[in-house]
Design a protein around this motif. Structure first.
Motif, PDB file in Angstrom:
ATOM      1  N   ALA A   1       0.825  -1.205   0.000  1.00  0.00           N
ATOM      2  CA  ALA A   1       0.000   0.000   0.000  1.00  0.00           C
ATOM      3  C   ALA A   1       0.860   1.256   0.000  1.00  0.00           C
ATOM      4  CB  ALA A   1      -0.931   0.006   1.210  1.00  0.00           C
ATOM      5  N   VAL A   2       0.369   2.276  -0.691  1.00  0.00           N
ATOM      6  CA  VAL A   2       1.025   3.584  -0.686  1.00  0.00           C
ATOM      7  C   VAL A   2       0.376   4.506   0.344  1.00  0.00           C
ATOM      8  CG1 VAL A   2       1.612   3.312  -3.104  1.00  0.00           C
ATOM      9  CG2 VAL A   2      -0.440   4.588  -2.493  1.00  0.00           C
ATOM     10  N   ALA A   3      -0.817   4.142   0.789  1.00  0.00           N
ATOM     11  CA  ALA A   3      -1.510   4.921   1.810  1.00  0.00           C
ATOM     12  C   ALA A   3      -2.600   4.065   2.424  1.00  0.00           C
ATOM     13  CB  ALA A   3      -2.120   6.191   1.218  1.00  0.00           C
ATOM     14  N   ALA A   4      -2.994   4.412   3.642  1.00  0.00           N
ATOM     15  CA  ALA A   4      -4.123   3.759   4.314  1.00  0.00           C
ATOM     16  C   ALA A   4      -4.898   4.826   5.073  1.00  0.00           C
ATOM     17  CB  ALA A   4      -3.637   2.680   5.271  1.00  0.00           C
ATOM     18  N   VAL A   5      -6.222   4.735   5.023  1.00  0.00           N
ATOM     19  CA  VAL A   5      -7.089   5.633   5.784  1.00  0.00           C
ATOM     20  C   VAL A   5      -7.749   4.799   6.867  1.00  0.00           C
ATOM     21  CG1 VAL A   5      -8.969   7.300   5.687  1.00  0.00           C
ATOM     22  CG2 VAL A   5      -7.504   6.962   3.686  1.00  0.00           C
ATOM     23  N   ILE A   6      -7.730   5.304   8.101  1.00  0.00           N
ATOM     24  CA  ILE A   6      -8.180   4.518   9.253  1.00  0.00           C
ATOM     25  C   ILE A   6      -9.298   5.241   9.993  1.00  0.00           C
ATOM     26  CG2 ILE A   6      -7.432   3.294  11.332  1.00  0.00           C
ATOM     27  CD1 ILE A   6      -4.527   3.673  10.289  1.00  0.00           C
ATOM     28  N   ALA A   7     -10.401   4.515  10.214  1.00  0.00           N
ATOM     29  CA  ALA A   7     -11.485   5.008  11.063  1.00  0.00           C
ATOM     30  C   ALA A   7     -11.204   4.519  12.482  1.00  0.00           C
ATOM     31  CB  ALA A   7     -12.827   4.482  10.559  1.00  0.00           C
ATOM     32  N   PRO A   8     -10.963   5.420  13.428  1.00  0.00           N
ATOM     33  CA  PRO A   8     -10.509   4.994  14.746  1.00  0.00           C
ATOM     34  C   PRO A   8     -11.597   4.422  15.645  1.00  0.00           C
ATOM     35  CG  PRO A   8     -10.701   7.368  14.685  1.00  0.00           C
ATOM     36  CD  PRO A   8     -10.963   6.889  13.283  1.00  0.00           C
ATOM     37  N   GLY A   9     -12.876   4.724  15.353  1.00  0.00           N
ATOM     38  CA  GLY A   9     -13.949   4.256  16.233  1.00  0.00           C
ATOM     39  C   GLY A   9     -13.922   4.985  17.564  1.00  0.00           C
ATOM     40  N   SER A  10     -14.772   4.547  18.482  1.00  0.00           N
ATOM     41  CA  SER A  10     -14.866   5.183  19.803  1.00  0.00           C
ATOM     42  C   SER A  10     -13.651   4.825  20.658  1.00  0.00           C
ATOM     43  CB  SER A  10     -16.152   4.752  20.501  1.00  0.00           C
ATOM     44  OG  SER A  10     -16.213   3.340  20.601  1.00  0.00           O
TER      45      SER A  10
ATOM     46  N   THR B   1      -3.253   1.004  -3.385  1.00  0.00           N
ATOM     47  CA  THR B   1      -2.067   0.366  -3.961  1.00  0.00           C
ATOM     48  C   THR B   1      -1.498   1.247  -5.073  1.00  0.00           C
ATOM     49  OG1 THR B   1      -3.349  -0.842  -5.615  1.00  0.00           O
ATOM     50  CG2 THR B   1      -3.007  -1.921  -3.465  1.00  0.00           C
ATOM     51  N   PRO B   2      -0.244   1.022  -5.481  1.00  0.00           N
ATOM     52  CA  PRO B   2       0.320   1.803  -6.592  1.00  0.00           C
ATOM     53  C   PRO B   2      -0.510   1.699  -7.865  1.00  0.00           C
ATOM     54  CG  PRO B   2       2.064   0.624  -5.452  1.00  0.00           C
ATOM     55  CD  PRO B   2       0.764   0.117  -4.883  1.00  0.00           C
ATOM     56  N   GLU B   3      -1.029   0.512  -8.138  1.00  0.00           N
ATOM     57  CA  GLU B   3      -1.810   0.325  -9.365  1.00  0.00           C
ATOM     58  C   GLU B   3      -3.058   1.198  -9.381  1.00  0.00           C
ATOM     59  OE1 GLU B   3      -2.952  -1.191 -13.111  1.00  0.00           O
ATOM     60  OE2 GLU B   3      -1.051  -1.040 -12.038  1.00  0.00           O
ATOM     61  N   GLU B   4      -3.658   1.413  -8.215  1.00  0.00           N
ATOM     62  CA  GLU B   4      -4.866   2.238  -8.160  1.00  0.00           C
ATOM     63  C   GLU B   4      -4.562   3.706  -8.459  1.00  0.00           C
ATOM     64  OE1 GLU B   4      -7.959   0.316  -5.074  1.00  0.00           O
ATOM     65  OE2 GLU B   4      -5.972   0.673  -4.205  1.00  0.00           O
ATOM     66  N   ILE B   5      -3.314   4.101  -8.312  1.00  0.00           N
ATOM     67  CA  ILE B   5      -2.903   5.457  -8.682  1.00  0.00           C
ATOM     68  C   ILE B   5      -2.413   5.507 -10.121  1.00  0.00           C
ATOM     69  CG2 ILE B   5      -1.101   7.189  -8.299  1.00  0.00           C
ATOM     70  CD1 ILE B   5      -1.427   6.737  -5.324  1.00  0.00           C
ATOM     71  N   PHE B   6      -1.573   4.554 -10.512  1.00  0.00           N
ATOM     72  CA  PHE B   6      -0.951   4.653 -11.819  1.00  0.00           C
ATOM     73  C   PHE B   6      -1.814   4.121 -12.954  1.00  0.00           C
ATOM     74  CE2 PHE B   6       2.951   5.219  -9.292  1.00  0.00           C
ATOM     75  CZ  PHE B   6       3.382   6.388  -9.896  1.00  0.00           C
ATOM     76  N   GLU B   7      -2.807   3.312 -12.652  1.00  0.00           N
ATOM     77  CA  GLU B   7      -3.703   2.864 -13.721  1.00  0.00           C
ATOM     78  C   GLU B   7      -4.431   4.059 -14.354  1.00  0.00           C
ATOM     79  OE1 GLU B   7      -7.308   1.506 -15.692  1.00  0.00           O
ATOM     80  OE2 GLU B   7      -7.290   2.539 -13.764  1.00  0.00           O
ATOM     81  N   PRO B   8      -5.030   4.971 -13.583  1.00  0.00           N
ATOM     82  CA  PRO B   8      -5.623   6.155 -14.227  1.00  0.00           C
ATOM     83  C   PRO B   8      -4.585   7.123 -14.784  1.00  0.00           C
ATOM     84  CG  PRO B   8      -5.908   6.250 -11.829  1.00  0.00           C
ATOM     85  CD  PRO B   8      -5.400   4.887 -12.158  1.00  0.00           C
ATOM     86  N   ILE B   9      -3.376   7.166 -14.196  1.00  0.00           N
ATOM     87  CA  ILE B   9      -2.330   8.021 -14.760  1.00  0.00           C
ATOM     88  C   ILE B   9      -1.932   7.520 -16.147  1.00  0.00           C
ATOM     89  CG2 ILE B   9       0.114   8.651 -14.535  1.00  0.00           C
ATOM     90  CD1 ILE B   9      -0.315   8.912 -11.538  1.00  0.00           C
ATOM     91  N   ARG B  10      -1.819   6.204 -16.313  1.00  0.00           N
ATOM     92  CA  ARG B  10      -1.479   5.643 -17.626  1.00  0.00           C
ATOM     93  C   ARG B  10      -2.533   5.976 -18.673  1.00  0.00           C
ATOM     94  NH1 ARG B  10       0.302   1.090 -14.591  1.00  0.00           N
ATOM     95  NH2 ARG B  10      -1.673   0.039 -14.973  1.00  0.00           N
TER      96      ARG B  10
END
Length: 470
Positions: A167-176, A240-249
């Motif tokens: 992964a190139v990034a992750a977004v986390i929901a911390p909850g209560s 993932t990298p592919e989720e970024i570079f697929e639209p860039i391509r």
């Protein structure tokens, strides 16, 4: 008195019926209560899932359009919000290639604050190889992330089974808040509330601590996601990298920019061939040696050096041409082929070209015609005697090749893999290396995705002609 103290049969039946009804009503109540609880749980799940999905969409859009909003190449992600200015990307994002954790920089992304079902703002981890400050060395579609994401079993890799799908990034929901987590509000969190201490929001499970990323450059960090429990309630979505570079391509302007850069590089080589000799000999069009394919490092421009044996006439595009300059008595200023911005050696080279080259330099290769090698007799004959061809046609002094995205069987993850020309070029473009005679016949077949630019010198004007190889 009833005989033997027994109730009449009718009253026995009525009592049984009442008992059955009471049991049925109780069961219905339990079912309804369960349905209600389940519906509430699903509702909370959906709220969090929607917030995570929107954050992911905004981050991908940010990376894909980064070149539109900054004087740079696409692919970069914002730094995490560290509380300097709430919702904004931190100006100090830690050392180079070190991953960072903080809150999602919603203001930088141009979206509203996103909250999970507990009302908490989202957290965000960004790979050191994709964060915008300080920048990594090479930002192109071979760049890998530094984050592995583990499933709730603590074993299964959701991201990171291979280097290219980390992964190139992750977004986390911390909850209560759980346990002793202290989410007391600080002044710098006016909108989201709470504070910027990761351990007050994110937990550990199966030996993985979501609030702690590696502080070492290029080290892998692990994150874990899973089902809520009394000790863990982090939910996560990753990129993932592919989720970024697929639209860039898919961006035609990006492809056009890389092809234009390849042609400009060809023009710079041609200009070099017009400044040989002391004084300059008009007909002396010798060109630089290539750089090695297997470099010790692919990051610095200075690694792409032409210092090599004279027998080798193919390799990577040289940035430093000191050896060739001495051999041809070239009058260029300095020793760097592509750094004389605006000067006579390469007037078409711009700062924007330099930025794109810095990030994509490992994708450029160079074949040299034998008659135009630095040690060839001078002046060089035009048209050439020992020269290159493409698909059996042409008499070219040089060919510059841009290696496109990886094809089946190619891998560019390690230094060793990047040192193999067949992991970049296909067909005869790879097998013709090292082009000892300087007469290779290169190809533009459907089995290769290499972009080729041809260079020849006009026999009348002696000027270089650079064009996409026919």
């Amino acid at each position: 008195m009833y005989k033997n103290g027994e109730l009449p049969t009718k009253q026995n039946g009525l009592a049984l019926l009442i008992f059955v009804v009471v049991l049925a009503l109780a069961a219905i109540g339990i079912v309804v209560s369960g349905l209600s609880t389940n519906a509430a749980r699903v509702g909370r799940h959906n709220v969090t899932a929607a917030a995570l999905a929107k954050a992911k969409e905004a981050l991908i859009a940010y990376a894909v359009t980064y070149s539109d909003t900054h004087s740079d190449v696409p692919g970069y992600l914002p730094c995490a919000d560290n509380g300097t200015f709430e919702g904004s990307s931190a100006s100090n994002c830690g050392p180079k290639n070190v991953s960072k954790l903080g809150r999602l920089p919603w203001r930088e992304l141009g979206i509203e604050t996103l909250r999970d079902s507990s009302g908490e703002c989202l957290w965000y981890a960004v790979s050191g190889t994709f964060k915008k400050l300080p920048q990594t060395d090479l930002m192109n579609w071979d760049n890998n992330g530094l984050l592995e994401v583990i499933a709730e079993d603590g074993v299964t890799l959701l991201a990171g089974s291979k280097p290219e799908n980390r992964a190139v990034a992750a977004v986390i929901a911390p909850g209560s808040a759980l346990g002793s987590q202290n989410r007391a509000k600080v002044a710098s969190a006016a909108e989201c509330g709470g504070n910027y201490v990761g351990s007050n929001y994110l937990e550990s499970s199966k030996g993985v601590n979501n609030s702690l990323l590696s502080s070492v450059a290029n080290n892998i960090s692990r994150l874990i996601t899973g089902l809520a429990s009394e000790n863990f309630n982090d939910r996560m979505i990753f990129i993932t990298p592919e989720e970024i570079f697929e639209p860039i391509r898919k961006r035609k302007d990006v492809r056009a920019r890389l092809e234009a850069l390849t042609r400009t590089i060809g023009e710079c080589l041609g200009k070099y061939g017009e400044f040989n000799g002391t004084p300059i000999a008009i007909a002396d069009h010798r060109l630089p040696w290539p750089a090695l394919v297997n470099l010790a490092s692919f990051n610095a421009n200075s690694s792409y050096d032409d210092t090599a044996a004279a027998s080798r006439k193919s390799g990577r595009l040289p940035f430093v041409v000191k050896t060739s300059k001495a051999a041809t008595s070239n009058q260029m200023s300095g020793n760097n082929l592509l750094s004389d911005v605006g000067l006579s050696i390469c007037p078409s080279w711009t700062p924007d070209d330099a930025t794109w080259y810095r990030n994509w330099k490992d994708h450029f290769f160079y074949y040299l015609g034998g008659s135009f090698a630095p040690t060839s007799p001078s002046p060089t004959a035009v048209p050439c005697v020992s020269c290159l061809s493409v698909e059996g046609s042409g008499r070219y002094a040089a060919v510059v090749l841009f290696a496109s995205e990886k094809m089946a069987g190619q891998s560019r993850n390690s230094i060793a893999e990047k040192g193999l020309i067949e992991n970049y070029l296909e067909g005869r473009n790879a097998t013709s290396h090292p082009n000892l005679s300087g007469t290779s016949n290169l190809e533009k077949s459907p089995s290769t995705n290499d972009y080729l630019v041809c260079l020849e010198f006009d026999s009348i004007s002696n000027a270089a002609r650079v064009f996409p190889c026919p």
